[in-house]
Motif scaffolding. Sequence first.
Motif, short mmCIF file in Angstrom:
data_model
loop_
_atom_site.label_atom_id
_atom_site.label_comp_id
_atom_site.label_asym_id
_atom_site.label_seq_id
_atom_site.Cartn_x
_atom_site.Cartn_y
_atom_site.Cartn_z
N ALA A 14 -28.76 99.11 135.74
CA ALA A 14 -27.42 99.69 135.76
C ALA A 14 -26.89 99.72 137.18
O ALA A 14 -27.64 99.89 138.13
CB ALA A 14 -27.44 101.11 135.18
N VAL A 15 -25.57 99.55 137.32
CA VAL A 15 -24.96 99.70 138.63
C VAL A 15 -24.83 101.18 138.93
O VAL A 15 -24.76 102.02 138.04
CB VAL A 15 -23.57 99.04 138.66
CG1 VAL A 15 -23.71 97.53 138.61
CG2 VAL A 15 -22.71 99.52 137.52
N ARG A 28 -25.83 95.36 126.77
CA ARG A 28 -26.41 94.21 126.09
C ARG A 28 -27.83 94.58 125.71
O ARG A 28 -28.61 95.05 126.52
CB ARG A 28 -26.40 93.00 127.03
CG ARG A 28 -27.11 91.75 126.46
CD ARG A 28 -26.23 91.06 125.41
NE ARG A 28 -26.72 89.73 125.12
CZ ARG A 28 -27.61 89.43 124.16
NH1 ARG A 28 -28.10 90.38 123.41
NH2 ARG A 28 -27.98 88.19 123.95
N HIS A 29 -28.18 94.38 124.44
CA HIS A 29 -29.52 94.70 123.96
C HIS A 29 -30.05 93.48 123.21
O HIS A 29 -29.46 93.05 122.22
CB HIS A 29 -29.51 95.92 123.04
CG HIS A 29 -30.88 96.38 122.66
ND1 HIS A 29 -31.12 97.10 121.51
CD2 HIS A 29 -32.07 96.24 123.26
CE1 HIS A 29 -32.42 97.36 121.42
NE2 HIS A 29 -33.02 96.85 122.48
N TRP A 30 -31.15 92.91 123.71
CA TRP A 30 -31.77 91.75 123.11
C TRP A 30 -33.17 92.11 122.65
O TRP A 30 -33.89 92.86 123.33
CB TRP A 30 -31.85 90.61 124.13
CG TRP A 30 -32.72 89.47 123.71
CD1 TRP A 30 -32.38 88.40 122.93
CD2 TRP A 30 -34.10 89.27 124.05
NE1 TRP A 30 -33.46 87.56 122.75
CE2 TRP A 30 -34.53 88.07 123.44
CE3 TRP A 30 -35.01 90.00 124.81
CZ2 TRP A 30 -35.82 87.58 123.57
CZ3 TRP A 30 -36.31 89.53 124.94
CH2 TRP A 30 -36.71 88.32 124.33
N VAL A 31 -33.60 91.59 121.49
CA VAL A 31 -34.95 91.80 120.99
C VAL A 31 -35.51 90.44 120.60
O VAL A 31 -34.84 89.65 119.94
CB VAL A 31 -34.97 92.75 119.77
CG1 VAL A 31 -36.37 92.88 119.21
CG2 VAL A 31 -34.41 94.12 120.13
N GLU A 47 -21.53 92.72 133.88
CA GLU A 47 -21.85 91.33 133.53
C GLU A 47 -23.17 91.28 132.74
O GLU A 47 -23.99 90.39 132.93
CB GLU A 47 -21.94 90.48 134.79
CG GLU A 47 -20.64 90.43 135.59
CD GLU A 47 -20.76 89.59 136.85
OE1 GLU A 47 -21.77 88.87 136.99
OE2 GLU A 47 -19.85 89.65 137.68
N ALA A 48 -23.34 92.24 131.85
CA ALA A 48 -24.61 92.37 131.14
C ALA A 48 -24.97 91.10 130.37
O ALA A 48 -26.14 90.69 130.36
CB ALA A 48 -24.56 93.57 130.19
N GLU A 49 -24.00 90.48 129.71
CA GLU A 49 -24.28 89.30 128.89
C GLU A 49 -24.84 88.17 129.75
O GLU A 49 -25.87 87.56 129.41
CB GLU A 49 -23.00 88.84 128.19
CG GLU A 49 -23.22 87.82 127.09
CD GLU A 49 -23.70 88.45 125.79
OE1 GLU A 49 -24.30 87.72 124.99
OE2 GLU A 49 -23.45 89.66 125.58
N GLY A 184 -28.19 91.55 142.96
CA GLY A 184 -27.56 92.67 143.63
C GLY A 184 -27.79 93.99 142.94
O GLY A 184 -27.16 95.00 143.29
N LEU A 185 -28.68 94.01 141.94
CA LEU A 185 -28.98 95.25 141.23
C LEU A 185 -30.12 95.97 141.93
O LEU A 185 -31.19 95.41 142.13
CB LEU A 185 -29.37 94.95 139.79
CG LEU A 185 -28.26 94.33 138.93
CD1 LEU A 185 -28.81 93.83 137.63
CD2 LEU A 185 -27.16 95.34 138.68
#
Length: 304
Positions: A14-15, A28-31, A47-49, A184-185
């Motif tokens: 997270a920023v 964005r949640h990927w499994v 820009e999560a995607e 940059g996170l």
Amino acid sequence: MSLSRRRFLTITAAVALAPAALRAQPGRHWVGQALGARASIRIDHPEAEAITARCLAEIDRLEGILSLYRPDSALSRLNREAALEAPPFELLECLSLAGTVHRASGGLFDPTVQPLWSLWAEAAAAGRRPAADERRAALARTGWDRVRLDAARITLEPGMALTLNGIGQGYVADRVAALLEAEGLGDILIDTGELRALGSRPDGTDWPVRLAEGGAVGLRGRALATSAPLGTSFDQAGRDGHILDPRSGAPARPVWRAVSISAPGAGLADALSTAACLAGDRQEILALLARFDGARLEAAPRGA
């Protein structure tokens, strides 16, 4: 054979925004799967995607190098052919770290136990334990000092095979952390079954981690790994754990219910916690950790 795997990959990034602004960011949640385990990524970021897509591409690339579940991976080809020309940097780096922990642990951590692992898995599938002569034969095909490793070529002696169980998922966490840091996170928590924190939570506090055997640890710019001798077992009864002793060829005696170790990197913490499960007492664990700057024992509850 019911060899259960309880490994999960969760990336929380997270920023550093005010709480209301952070809640407003798209998520964005990927499994899916990573290194043979159920995996998930959760990112809250404008820009999560796109960031998630780059993480998945990196995990896929690393699987193509490190995974035993892909027959075309660099590791699988090495095991099959006993030699690998111009090995990928990541395989060299991971194996070099494994060799460092092997030497520091007096051989307790040994990536060459794959013939033993295969033996125990095949025997469990047939509803039995390996016979003593089978174990001796598999042990004869192990030994880190028989691995030749340099930038030009990796070679194994005939019949040998390597496993990165006990270090690979931590190493993947480190590589994904490096990718996200390059984005940059700075406030990131990665969980591959082993935890890697870059910085703190977006609100400036430590990432809170509850240990499986009780208690909690706050992570900030560190990694944490937990290994349990009976956390995953070859047999249905749960007697024969997946951490094998390279000295005897048998599953680790359950001296410890689990061992949790923190370190600067997740690959290092992963390997150290695996080796520590084979230690006979707490002082042996502490002596091992003293060889690595920043490594700390967070928990080591004794077994029943």
